[in-house]
Write an enzyme that holds these catalytic residues in place. Structure first.
Site, PDB file in Angstrom:
ATOM      1  N   LYS A  58      55.832  47.386  33.039  1.00 60.05           N
ATOM      2  CA  LYS A  58      54.659  46.521  33.220  1.00 60.05           C
ATOM      3  C   LYS A  58      53.437  47.369  32.935  1.00 60.05           C
ATOM      4  CE  LYS A  58      52.773  44.990  37.297  1.00 60.05           C
ATOM      5  NZ  LYS A  58      52.511  44.046  38.417  1.00 60.05           N
ATOM      6  N   ARG A  92      56.375  37.908  42.759  1.00 55.74           N
ATOM      7  CA  ARG A  92      57.340  38.967  43.128  1.00 55.74           C
ATOM      8  C   ARG A  92      56.896  39.692  44.398  1.00 55.74           C
ATOM      9  NH1 ARG A  92      54.467  43.940  43.315  1.00 55.74           N
ATOM     10  NH2 ARG A  92      54.675  45.147  41.408  1.00 55.74           N
ATOM     11  N   ASN A 138      40.681  37.381  58.577  1.00 55.19           N
ATOM     12  CA  ASN A 138      40.286  38.030  57.330  1.00 55.19           C
ATOM     13  C   ASN A 138      38.943  38.712  57.497  1.00 55.19           C
ATOM     14  OD1 ASN A 138      40.923  38.660  54.594  1.00 55.19           O
ATOM     15  ND2 ASN A 138      39.246  37.298  53.964  1.00 55.19           N
ATOM     16  N   SER A 193      42.834  44.777  50.921  1.00 59.42           N
ATOM     17  CA  SER A 193      42.550  46.052  50.254  1.00 59.42           C
ATOM     18  C   SER A 193      41.864  47.018  51.214  1.00 59.42           C
ATOM     19  CB  SER A 193      41.701  45.813  48.997  1.00 59.42           C
ATOM     20  OG  SER A 193      40.737  44.819  49.217  1.00 59.42           O
TER      21      SER A 193
HETATM   22  P1  NAD Z   1      41.806  40.053  46.590  1.00 57.65           P
HETATM   23  O1  NAD Z   1      40.700  40.867  46.022  1.00 57.65           O
HETATM   24  O2  NAD Z   1      41.971  38.650  46.127  1.00 57.65           O
HETATM   25  O3  NAD Z   1      41.685  40.015  48.192  1.00 57.65           O
HETATM   26  C1  NAD Z   1      41.375  41.177  48.914  1.00 57.65           C
HETATM   27  C2  NAD Z   1      41.629  40.920  50.385  1.00 57.65           C
HETATM   28  O4  NAD Z   1      41.301  42.115  51.110  1.00 57.65           O
HETATM   29  C3  NAD Z   1      40.764  39.820  50.970  1.00 57.65           C
HETATM   30  O5  NAD Z   1      41.479  39.211  52.023  1.00 57.65           O
HETATM   31  C4  NAD Z   1      39.551  40.588  51.483  1.00 57.65           C
HETATM   32  O6  NAD Z   1      38.835  39.888  52.477  1.00 57.65           O
HETATM   33  C5  NAD Z   1      40.264  41.799  52.047  1.00 57.65           C
HETATM   34  N1  NAD Z   1      39.392  42.967  52.192  1.00 57.65           N
HETATM   35  C6  NAD Z   1      38.525  43.477  51.285  1.00 57.65           C
HETATM   36  N2  NAD Z   1      37.926  44.568  51.794  1.00 57.65           N
HETATM   37  C7  NAD Z   1      38.435  44.757  53.042  1.00 57.65           C
HETATM   38  C8  NAD Z   1      38.225  45.719  54.055  1.00 57.65           C
HETATM   39  N3  NAD Z   1      37.366  46.722  53.899  1.00 57.65           N
HETATM   40  N4  NAD Z   1      38.917  45.599  55.204  1.00 57.65           N
HETATM   41  C9  NAD Z   1      39.815  44.590  55.370  1.00 57.65           C
HETATM   42  N5  NAD Z   1      40.062  43.658  54.448  1.00 57.65           N
HETATM   43  C10 NAD Z   1      39.366  43.744  53.295  1.00 57.65           C
HETATM   44  O7  NAD Z   1      43.121  40.892  46.353  1.00 57.65           O
HETATM   45  P2  NAD Z   1      44.636  40.410  46.302  1.00 57.65           P
HETATM   46  O8  NAD Z   1      45.019  40.183  44.897  1.00 57.65           O
HETATM   47  O9  NAD Z   1      44.854  39.352  47.298  1.00 57.65           O
HETATM   48  O10 NAD Z   1      45.382  41.763  46.769  1.00 57.65           O
HETATM   49  C11 NAD Z   1      45.311  42.194  48.111  1.00 57.65           C
HETATM   50  C12 NAD Z   1      45.873  43.599  48.215  1.00 57.65           C
HETATM   51  O11 NAD Z   1      47.255  43.578  47.877  1.00 57.65           O
HETATM   52  C13 NAD Z   1      45.222  44.610  47.270  1.00 57.65           C
HETATM   53  O12 NAD Z   1      45.033  45.810  47.991  1.00 57.65           O
HETATM   54  C14 NAD Z   1      46.254  44.803  46.179  1.00 57.65           C
HETATM   55  O13 NAD Z   1      46.175  46.052  45.562  1.00 57.65           O
HETATM   56  C15 NAD Z   1      47.524  44.646  46.978  1.00 57.65           C
HETATM   57  N6  NAD Z   1      48.722  44.264  46.191  1.00 57.65           N
HETATM   58  C16 NAD Z   1      49.899  44.819  46.558  1.00 57.65           C
HETATM   59  C17 NAD Z   1      51.057  44.495  45.859  1.00 57.65           C
HETATM   60  C18 NAD Z   1      52.375  45.078  46.275  1.00 57.65           C
HETATM   61  O14 NAD Z   1      53.365  44.933  45.554  1.00 57.65           O
HETATM   62  N7  NAD Z   1      52.466  45.699  47.420  1.00 57.65           N
HETATM   63  C19 NAD Z   1      50.993  43.609  44.775  1.00 57.65           C
HETATM   64  C20 NAD Z   1      49.778  43.018  44.460  1.00 57.65           C
HETATM   65  C21 NAD Z   1      48.619  43.351  45.173  1.00 57.65           C
END
Ligand code: NAD
Length: 321
Positions: A67, A110, A159, A199
């Site tokens: 990917k 996934r 949130n 995040s």
């Molecule tokens: P997004 O940008 O749509 O949402 C971000 C989320 O984090 C929101 O709920 C926001 O309010 C919150 N947030 C932002 N800053 C924050 C802080 N300082 N403290 C607490 N919460 C905070 O992102 P998304 O696409 O929903 O992804 C969320 C997270 O999941 C990201 O960190 C991303 O890298 C991670 N992710 C992990 C996987 C995995 O396989 N584990 C896959 C995809 C995304």
């Protein structure tokens, strides 16, 4: 060679397909039939973008590929999602390119399937309250997939940006679950299953807020420096993960390991629970944690399923190079 677009992926891959693909590949990883190659992630010095590759080979599923993609923070202003990715699948017998598959929707399904698999295998059967920490793009996918794993009666959510909770509440309403916005302490006091998908770079959930018997799927921490859980909570729980090497280096356990609270031999690959070589939860009081760090083999597994289904339905675009 097939092209399977984002729209085709949405048309053919349902939550059940993703669940099956992820459960199988986690099992294969634990049997060492499938392994991930080292991840490459670089700041490219253009458009503030982070770009990289996640790749691997699943000898059991005969899936080889990568990917490619990353994060472009300016995309939102252009009407695009900030995360962009494409999956390349190769024929493991010849090395020829087999398929180019849109990776954006697949990444969300996934990731949701990974926490759903963890809930299916580790959460108490009588879990009634689902706690959501986070309400961004991934959270809706997580909620829908989790809701199918247990007879939940209610969703409690918190949130960092409270205005984002309405959208998550609408999804809960759509699937017929009462939804309540709560403070984090309250979330811990009520939830039987918690999903964190933010995040954040600091602990959001503290050990003393969590009930005995809770299952926690930590899904947001996928990079060095990110954090969602109190390291003391991680140390007090029975910890499972998709891949141990990734969990301790860039996943949620990185902080507990760095603080010397746990060692990697206390972390179990969830594939062992899937394969029946680890018994999983051992009591109704045990706190279980799944550290879902996100591995390339997950992307390849759902992309292979999407390609197979799109070809079967006659909608994949067939082109020769
Ligand atoms: P997004 O940008 O749509 O949402 C971000 C989320 O984090 C929101 O709920 C926001 O309010 C919150 N947030 C932002 N800053 C924050 C802080 N300082 N403290 C607490 N919460 C905070 O992102 P998304 O696409 O929903 O992804 C969320 C997270 O999941 C990201 O960190 C991303 O890298 C991670 N992710 C992990 C996987 C995995 O396989 N584990 C896959 C995809 C995304």
């Amino acid at each position: 060679m097939y092209i399977v677009t984002e729209q085709m992926c949405q048309d053919v891959i349902g939550r059940d397909d993703a669940f099956t693909a992820i459960e199988e590949v986690f099992g294969a990883m634990a049997r060492k039939d499938a392994y991930n190659f080292p991840v490459i992630r670089e700041a490219i010095g253009h458009a503030d973008a982070l770009y990289g590759f996640k790749s691997g080979f699943d000898k059991a599923g005969l899936t080889l590929g990568l990917k490619s993609g990353g994060y472009w923070p300016g995309n939102m202003d252009k009407g695009l999602t900030n995360h962009q990715s494409t999956v390349f699948l190769f024929n493991p017998d010849t090395g020829q390119l087999q398929a180019l598959v849109g990776g954006n929707y697949l990444t969300a399904v996934r990731t949701a399937a990974a926490s759903a698999v963890s809930i299916a295998h580790l959460a108490r059967k009588d879990s009634k309250v689902l706690g959501m920490v986070g309400a961004g793009h991934q959270a809706g996918f997580q909620l829908r997939a989790a809701a199918e794993q247990r007879d939940f009666e209610k969703v409690v959510a918190w949130n960092y940006h409270p205005e984002m909770l309405d959208k998550l509440g609408a999804i809960a309403a759509e699937i017929g679950l009462p939804f309540e916005s709560v403070e984090r302490e309250q979330l811990g006091a009520q939830a039987d299953v918690i999903i964190s998908i933010t995040s954040a770079h600091d602990a959001l959930m503290m050990k003393e807020w969590i009930k005995p018997g809770t299952h926690i799927a930590c899904m947001g921490t996928d990079t060095v420096g990110k954090q969602e859980m109190d390291p003391q909570l991680i140390a007090s729980a029975t910890v499972f993960t998709d891949e141990i090497a990734q969990s301790i280096s860039l996943g949620e356990t990185q902080h507990a390991v760095a603080a010397g609270l746990i060692t990697q031999d206390q972390i179990t690959s969830i594939g062992h629970v899937i394969n029946g070589t680890h018994s999983g939860r051992s009591s109704d009081d045990e706190i279980t944690v799944f550290d879902g760090t996100g591995v390339g083999l997950q992307d390849l597994a759902v992309a292979a399923a999407a390609t197979r289904l799109a070809v079967e339905k006659g909608i994949a675009q067939d082109i020769s190079l």
